[in-house]
Write a protein that holds these residues in place. Structure first.
Motif, PDB file in Angstrom:
ATOM      1  N   GLU A 251      48.680  20.935  64.823  1.00 44.28           N
ATOM      2  CA  GLU A 251      48.560  21.252  66.248  1.00 44.28           C
ATOM      3  C   GLU A 251      49.740  20.711  67.050  1.00 44.28           C
ATOM      4  OE1 GLU A 251      44.811  19.751  67.479  1.00 44.28           O
ATOM      5  OE2 GLU A 251      43.651  21.369  66.536  1.00 44.28           O
ATOM      6  N   GLN A 252      50.231  19.532  66.663  1.00 44.90           N
ATOM      7  CA  GLN A 252      51.335  18.916  67.398  1.00 44.90           C
ATOM      8  C   GLN A 252      52.700  19.346  66.868  1.00 44.90           C
ATOM      9  OE1 GLN A 252      50.739  14.630  67.422  1.00 44.90           O
ATOM     10  NE2 GLN A 252      48.545  14.864  67.819  1.00 44.90           N
ATOM     11  N   ARG A 253      52.711  20.187  65.829  1.00 45.95           N
ATOM     12  CA  ARG A 253      53.950  20.659  65.209  1.00 45.95           C
ATOM     13  C   ARG A 253      54.842  19.468  64.814  1.00 45.95           C
ATOM     14  NH1 ARG A 253      51.259  24.757  65.222  1.00 45.95           N
ATOM     15  NH2 ARG A 253      52.064  26.861  65.556  1.00 45.95           N
ATOM     16  N   THR A 254      54.256  18.562  64.057  1.00 49.99           N
ATOM     17  CA  THR A 254      54.987  17.378  63.622  1.00 49.99           C
ATOM     18  C   THR A 254      54.628  17.053  62.189  1.00 49.99           C
ATOM     19  OG1 THR A 254      55.547  15.096  64.199  1.00 49.99           O
ATOM     20  CG2 THR A 254      53.233  15.725  64.414  1.00 49.99           C
ATOM     21  N   LEU A 255      55.219  16.002  61.663  1.00 50.46           N
ATOM     22  CA  LEU A 255      54.944  15.501  60.321  1.00 50.46           C
ATOM     23  C   LEU A 255      54.731  13.997  60.418  1.00 50.46           C
ATOM     24  CD1 LEU A 255      57.709  17.348  58.235  1.00 50.46           C
ATOM     25  CD2 LEU A 255      55.262  17.900  58.291  1.00 50.46           C
ATOM     26  N   SER A 327      58.649  26.460  58.790  1.00 46.45           N
ATOM     27  CA  SER A 327      57.765  26.444  57.618  1.00 46.45           C
ATOM     28  C   SER A 327      56.514  27.282  57.864  1.00 46.45           C
ATOM     29  CB  SER A 327      57.370  25.000  57.281  1.00 46.45           C
ATOM     30  OG  SER A 327      58.508  24.216  56.980  1.00 46.45           O
ATOM     31  N   LEU A 328      55.928  27.165  59.065  1.00 44.13           N
ATOM     32  CA  LEU A 328      54.733  27.945  59.382  1.00 44.13           C
ATOM     33  C   LEU A 328      55.059  29.436  59.500  1.00 44.13           C
ATOM     34  CD1 LEU A 328      53.004  25.591  61.974  1.00 44.13           C
ATOM     35  CD2 LEU A 328      52.367  25.982  59.581  1.00 44.13           C
ATOM     36  N   ALA A 329      56.251  29.751  60.004  1.00 38.56           N
ATOM     37  CA  ALA A 329      56.656  31.159  60.089  1.00 38.56           C
ATOM     38  C   ALA A 329      56.788  31.772  58.703  1.00 38.56           C
ATOM     39  CB  ALA A 329      57.971  31.269  60.859  1.00 38.56           C
ATOM     40  N   LEU A 330      57.344  30.998  57.776  1.00 33.37           N
ATOM     41  CA  LEU A 330      57.441  31.495  56.398  1.00 33.37           C
ATOM     42  C   LEU A 330      56.060  31.709  55.806  1.00 33.37           C
ATOM     43  CD1 LEU A 330      60.348  29.324  54.916  1.00 33.37           C
ATOM     44  CD2 LEU A 330      60.373  31.782  55.353  1.00 33.37           C
ATOM     45  N   GLN A 331      55.128  30.810  56.098  1.00 28.15           N
ATOM     46  CA  GLN A 331      53.767  30.958  55.589  1.00 28.15           C
ATOM     47  C   GLN A 331      53.114  32.215  56.154  1.00 28.15           C
ATOM     48  OE1 GLN A 331      50.814  28.211  57.072  1.00 28.15           O
ATOM     49  NE2 GLN A 331      49.748  28.138  55.093  1.00 28.15           N
ATOM     50  N   GLU A 332      53.271  32.438  57.477  1.00 28.90           N
ATOM     51  CA  GLU A 332      52.693  33.629  58.094  1.00 28.90           C
ATOM     52  C   GLU A 332      53.302  34.896  57.512  1.00 28.90           C
ATOM     53  OE1 GLU A 332      53.062  33.379  62.269  1.00 28.90           O
ATOM     54  OE2 GLU A 332      51.904  31.509  62.458  1.00 28.90           O
ATOM     55  N   GLY A 333      54.629  34.857  57.277  1.00 29.54           N
ATOM     56  CA  GLY A 333      55.282  36.027  56.691  1.00 29.54           C
ATOM     57  C   GLY A 333      54.770  36.333  55.300  1.00 29.54           C
TER      58      GLY A 333
END
Length: 346
Positions: A251-255, A327-333
């Motif tokens: 949610e916070q777009r962090t690690l 990373s999330l964009a690659l997952q969605e793709g």
């Protein structure tokens, strides 16, 4: 054991072979003669290359000298170097260099001692062979990748048997806190490791920054996540998505904080260049003072190709956010492509 120091035999050391020349399964197989050779040539290489620029390295350290040792290595230097690594430079719990002798033509050891090392080598090989054998009859790799920690202890289990014995994790514990009673009542070893998808899980991995579960991991993957170099761990897209199984991280777009420097290191190596060199530099963190990370970059090819770069905490957080978004964009793709493929089949 009783040794007759007058009853000596030729050790018959094998020809040196560098690691790239070996089959991967040979690297750690019990072979005390090859281990002796590896110690000799390893120390000769270190002596020949120490303090010299890479461009001046040559193969002279591979030539055997009149003292039986490679390169310019002396017996005193060899013994001294070995003494500094007593925890690793022993064979079957013994120190062979205390008995090794150069006759002028061959390396000699007491006969009884060589017979002891031969028996150790044979027995060690037999035990390793047994440890590689799955109950289905398949034999695993030498490195012990099939060894599994189960409720009844360690067993050897091939990936197909692991898949049959364990359930795949489907993300049903996402959003559950590590301290939750639900976690304590759900065994991790009922599931496959969600990173390697081959080993039974050994523990529930969780985010130490926020406390949320990320999923079940085997002992090897759990150790890799907790102790491996952050930049190395983040090279695998599956590892990044595993970290983002923490609800707050996603949610916070962090690690987790320990991975922030790894993201920055990778960014600097991709974007920074020494003016005289187009090669990707090597980066490492020097210090963290007053909210600023200081990194050193080194192109590795020029004596002047070393410089520092300061990155504030805010800048590091921005790099992490961009990394997470990518990373999330690659997952969605990948998910979209898989859905289209399934629709086409239907």
């Amino acid at each position: 054991m009783r040794l007759d120091l007058e009853d000596l035999v030729d050790v018959q050391l094998p020809v040196f072979r560098d690691i790239p020349e070996l089959d991967p399964e040979e690297w750690s197989q019990p072979d005390w003669r090859r281990k002796l050779v590896s110690w000799m040539f390893g120390q000769a290489r270190r002596k020949a290359q120490e303090g010299r620029p890479y461009e001046e390295w040559d193969e002279s350290w591979k030539q055997i000298g009149p003292n039986g040792l490679p390169g310019d290595l002396t017996w005193e230097e060899f013994v001294a170097a070995s003494s500094q690594h007593r925890h690793s430079q022993n064979i079957a719990g013994t120190r062979p260099l205390q008995l090794l002798t150069w006759s002028g033509d061959a390396w000699l050891l007491p006969r009884a001692y060589t017979e002891l090392l031969d028996r150790w080598e044979q027995r060690e090989g037999e035990l390793l062979t047994k440890a590689r054998l799955c109950s289905c009859g398949a034999q695993g790799p030498y490195w012990g990748a099939w060894r599994r920690n189960t409720r009844t202890g360690y067993v050897t289990m091939c990936p197909p048997c692991s898949v049959v014995a364990c359930r795949p994790y489907t993300g049903h514990m996402r959003g559950v806190l590590y301290e939750s009673p639900r976690r304590r009542n759900t065994r991790a070893d009922d599931y496959l490791c969600r990173l390697c998808n081959e080993n039974p899980a050994a523990a529930w991995d969780h985010c130490h920054d926020h406390g949320y579960l990320r999923g079940p991991l085997c002992g090897s993957c759990n150790t890799r996540e907790g102790k491996a170099s952050p930049d190395w761990f983040l090279q695998d897209a599956g590892s990044v998505l595993h970290l983002l199984e923490c609800r707050d991280c996603r949610e916070q777009r962090t690690l987790p904080r320990r991975f922030h420097t790894g993201v920055v290191l990778a960014h600097l190596e991709q974007t920074e260049r020494h003016p005289r060199c187009r090669r990707k530099p090597y980066a490492r963190e020097l210090e963290y003072v007053h909210g600023v990370h200081r990194f050193e970059l080194d192109c590795g090819w020029h004596t002047t190709g070393r410089w520092t770069k300061d990155v504030t905490v805010a800048e590091a957080a921005a790099h992490v956010r961009a990394f997470v978004d990518a990373s999330l964009a690659l997952q969605e793709g990948a998910t979209t492509a898989a859905s289209r493929l399934e629709s086409g089949k239907a």
